[in-house]
Design a protein around this motif. Structure first.
Motif, PDB file in Angstrom:
ATOM      1  N   SER A   1      -4.027   5.704   1.176  1.00 19.42           N
ATOM      2  CA  SER A   1      -3.183   4.515   1.195  1.00 19.42           C
ATOM      3  C   SER A   1      -3.866   3.461   0.327  1.00 19.42           C
ATOM      4  O   SER A   1      -4.972   3.013   0.627  1.00 19.42           O
TER       5      SER A   1
ATOM      6  N   PHE B   1       0.851  -1.177   0.000  1.00 18.99           N
ATOM      7  CA  PHE B   1       0.000   0.000   0.000  1.00 18.99           C
ATOM      8  C   PHE B   1       0.892   1.234   0.000  1.00 18.99           C
ATOM      9  O   PHE B   1       1.812   1.337   0.792  1.00 18.99           O
ATOM     10  N   LYS B   2       0.597   2.152  -0.926  1.00 20.38           N
ATOM     11  CA  LYS B   2       1.346   3.400  -1.025  1.00 20.38           C
ATOM     12  C   LYS B   2       0.349   4.548  -1.115  1.00 20.38           C
ATOM     13  O   LYS B   2      -0.801   4.342  -1.494  1.00 20.38           O
ATOM     14  N   ARG B   3       0.811   5.735  -0.808  1.00 19.41           N
ATOM     15  CA  ARG B   3      -0.039   6.915  -0.936  1.00 19.41           C
ATOM     16  C   ARG B   3      -0.256   7.211  -2.415  1.00 19.41           C
ATOM     17  O   ARG B   3       0.698   7.273  -3.185  1.00 19.41           O
TER      18      ARG B   3
END
Length: 196
Positions: A63, A55-57
């Protein structure tokens, strides 16, 4: 060296459906949003969540397991029109005609303004501004190019196995056939870490 890998899905449309498609492909949805929840529930009826999804921004600071990604060899002119790398001349002509059409519409709207509410000076200055923009478009010799986000990426902490890659491809195509019939999957790519 980064240890992130990415599975990229290329399509023929802006990937506003990416969270739903990712949920259908992996069982993962962004946090703090219900986008993709139905597809996630459907996925989990038959499969377990894929391991290793990161999960990344994303662009909205959510997220998320997926994010928009630039599409190779396709660009956007800033007005929502997409072109391939060998169509600059066509893009320039399209840009010119679009800008001219837009500013002629503005001129017609300014001409129709109620003279009891707007002064002739104001209306004439707006029409003059429009004519300047039309002349700039007529004289343009090049066009701005921006990335086309017709693709999205799912990040992994490892390179997915061939079996997982085949599964992801199958699920991506199933998703468009089932939920997004106007979207065509045009290809897949793997993003591998590059040494620093």
């Amino acid at each position: 060296m980064s240890t992130e890998f990415g599975f990229i899905v290329d399509t023929n449309k802006y990937t506003e459906f990416r969270h739903r498609m990712c949920a259908y492909m992996t069982g993962h949805t962004p946090t703090n949003t219900s986008d993709g929840e139905d597809e996630r529930v459907e996925y989990l009826e038959y499969h377990k969540k894929l391991d290793g999804v990161l999960f990344k921004r994303d662009l909205l600071d959510i997220s998320s397991p997926s994010n928009v990604y630039p599409t190779n060899d396709i660009w956007n002119n800033g007005y929502g029109h997409y072109y391939t790398k060998d169509t600059e001349k066509k893009a320039l002509e399209h840009y010119k005609s679009s800008v001219i059409e837009l500013y002629l519409e503005f001129i017609n709207e300014y001409i129709k303004l109620d003279r009891s509410l707007y002064s002739d000076t104001f209306i004439n200055s707006k029409i003059t501004e429009c004519k300047k923009e039309i002349n700039k478009a007529k004289n343009a010799t090049c066009i701005n190019k921006y990335p086309a986000y017709l693709s999205f990426i799912i990040y992994f902490n490892h390179i997915p196995s061939n079996k997982t890659l085949s599964f992801l491809k199958k699920r991506a195509i199933e998703f468009t056939n089932k939920y997004e019939k106007n979207v065509e999957v045009t290809g897949f790519r793997i993003l591998k870490p590059e040494p620093i």
